[in-house]
Enzyme design. Sequence first.
Site, PDB file in Angstrom:
ATOM      1  N   HIS A 183       0.820  -1.205   0.000  1.00  8.02           N
ATOM      2  CA  HIS A 183       0.000   0.000   0.000  1.00  8.02           C
ATOM      3  C   HIS A 183       0.857   1.260   0.000  1.00  8.02           C
ATOM      4  O   HIS A 183       2.056   1.232   0.277  1.00  8.02           O
ATOM      5  CB  HIS A 183      -0.917   0.035   1.236  1.00  8.02           C
ATOM      6  N   ASP A 203       0.404   4.862   2.112  1.00  6.94           N
ATOM      7  CA  ASP A 203      -0.370   5.221   3.307  1.00  6.94           C
ATOM      8  C   ASP A 203      -1.573   6.122   2.988  1.00  6.94           C
ATOM      9  O   ASP A 203      -1.422   7.148   2.306  1.00  6.94           O
ATOM     10  CB  ASP A 203       0.516   5.949   4.325  1.00  6.94           C
ATOM     11  N   HIS A 240       4.734   0.056   0.312  1.00  3.97           N
ATOM     12  CA  HIS A 240       5.461  -0.767   1.265  1.00  3.97           C
ATOM     13  C   HIS A 240       4.557  -1.843   1.833  1.00  3.97           C
ATOM     14  O   HIS A 240       3.324  -1.770   1.730  1.00  3.97           O
ATOM     15  CB  HIS A 240       6.087   0.079   2.376  1.00  3.97           C
ATOM     16  N   ARG A 280       5.589   6.237  14.457  1.00  6.83           N
ATOM     17  CA  ARG A 280       5.521   6.792  13.092  1.00  6.83           C
ATOM     18  C   ARG A 280       4.908   8.171  13.093  1.00  6.83           C
ATOM     19  O   ARG A 280       3.863   8.382  13.709  1.00  6.83           O
ATOM     20  CB  ARG A 280       4.683   5.859  12.217  1.00  6.83           C
TER      21      ARG A 280
HETATM   22  C1  SIN Z   1       3.230   0.998   8.166  1.00  6.77           C
HETATM   23  O1  SIN Z   1       3.367   2.118   8.662  1.00  6.77           O
HETATM   24  O2  SIN Z   1       2.576   0.803   7.147  1.00  6.77           O
HETATM   25  C2  SIN Z   1       3.930  -0.156   8.850  1.00  6.77           C
HETATM   26  C3  SIN Z   1       5.349  -0.258   8.435  1.00  6.77           C
HETATM   27  C4  SIN Z   1       6.103  -1.246   9.275  1.00  6.77           C
HETATM   28  O3  SIN Z   1       5.646  -1.628  10.355  1.00  6.77           O
HETATM   29  O4  SIN Z   1       7.196  -1.629   8.872  1.00  6.77           O
END
Ligand code: SIN
Length: 272
Positions: A97, A99, A245, A260
């Site tokens: 995806h 974000d 990612h 994050r």
């Molecule tokens: C995410 O923020 O999509 C998760 C990324 C991760 O946990 O590596």
Amino acid sequence: MEIVKSTPHCGAEVRGIDLSRPLDDATASTLEAALAEHCVLFFRGQSLTPEQQKALGRRFGPLHLHPAYPDILEGHPEIMVIRADENTKRIAGEDWHSDVSCDSEPPLGSILYMQEVPPVGGDTLFASMYAAYDALSAPLRGFLAGLTALHDGESTYRGRYEGMKASDRPYPSAEHPVVRTHPRSGRQALFVNRIFTRRIVQLAPRESDALLAMLFQHVETPEFQCRFHWAPGSVAFWDNRCAQHHALWDYYPHRRRGLRVTIQGDRPYYRA
Ligand code: SIN
């Protein structure tokens, strides 16, 4: 500061920088250009307080507030806690995806600061959507250029965080170009993803389903990817405008935890 490519198409490690210190204009501009070129930047051995991580994110734009994610660091509404342990039912980012692409102005990028890692596993895959676009045939690139797709938060988020204090607000949905022009690099990037993209607006349902299935598979081509192996203190800064990612959850029942921040973006557009 040294910038070393991780793979030919995706990712670079930035060495010789302390992200806890305020970035001067020249450094911020170098990082911005490197991000737009490599799609994701990696940093090792960092130590960030929540305030320092927010200040780092704000150097690249105002911070984004997630429309659905319930696990927020207390006192810091801009910081998502990304964690899994033996009680976790679902992790964040468990499929390919970009974000919150269901926002009308999807985030520019996200900065994940890892604090705790499992004994083995918990890597994150990143893929360059420039590489995905460039690898398509010229006739298909021409066909996709005029199309838009619906990205839906309602069907993605409703009920997703069951058992956690999820919001009951309506979730966003938005129509975006299937190919978006990166505002900084000017390059074209494929902008459809498995988590949010539901249909291509101009096509009949069967046509849309078939084309999206092909594109979703295409963006996962290993040659477009890099894989990041985290350690405590690692930071990844990815560009949602040109990267997708996928967080791997291969470490159950072990723990993994990071923080994050997400940076607001602008409305995607296509310019030939
Ligand atoms: C995410 O923020 O999509 C998760 C990324 C991760 O946990 O590596």
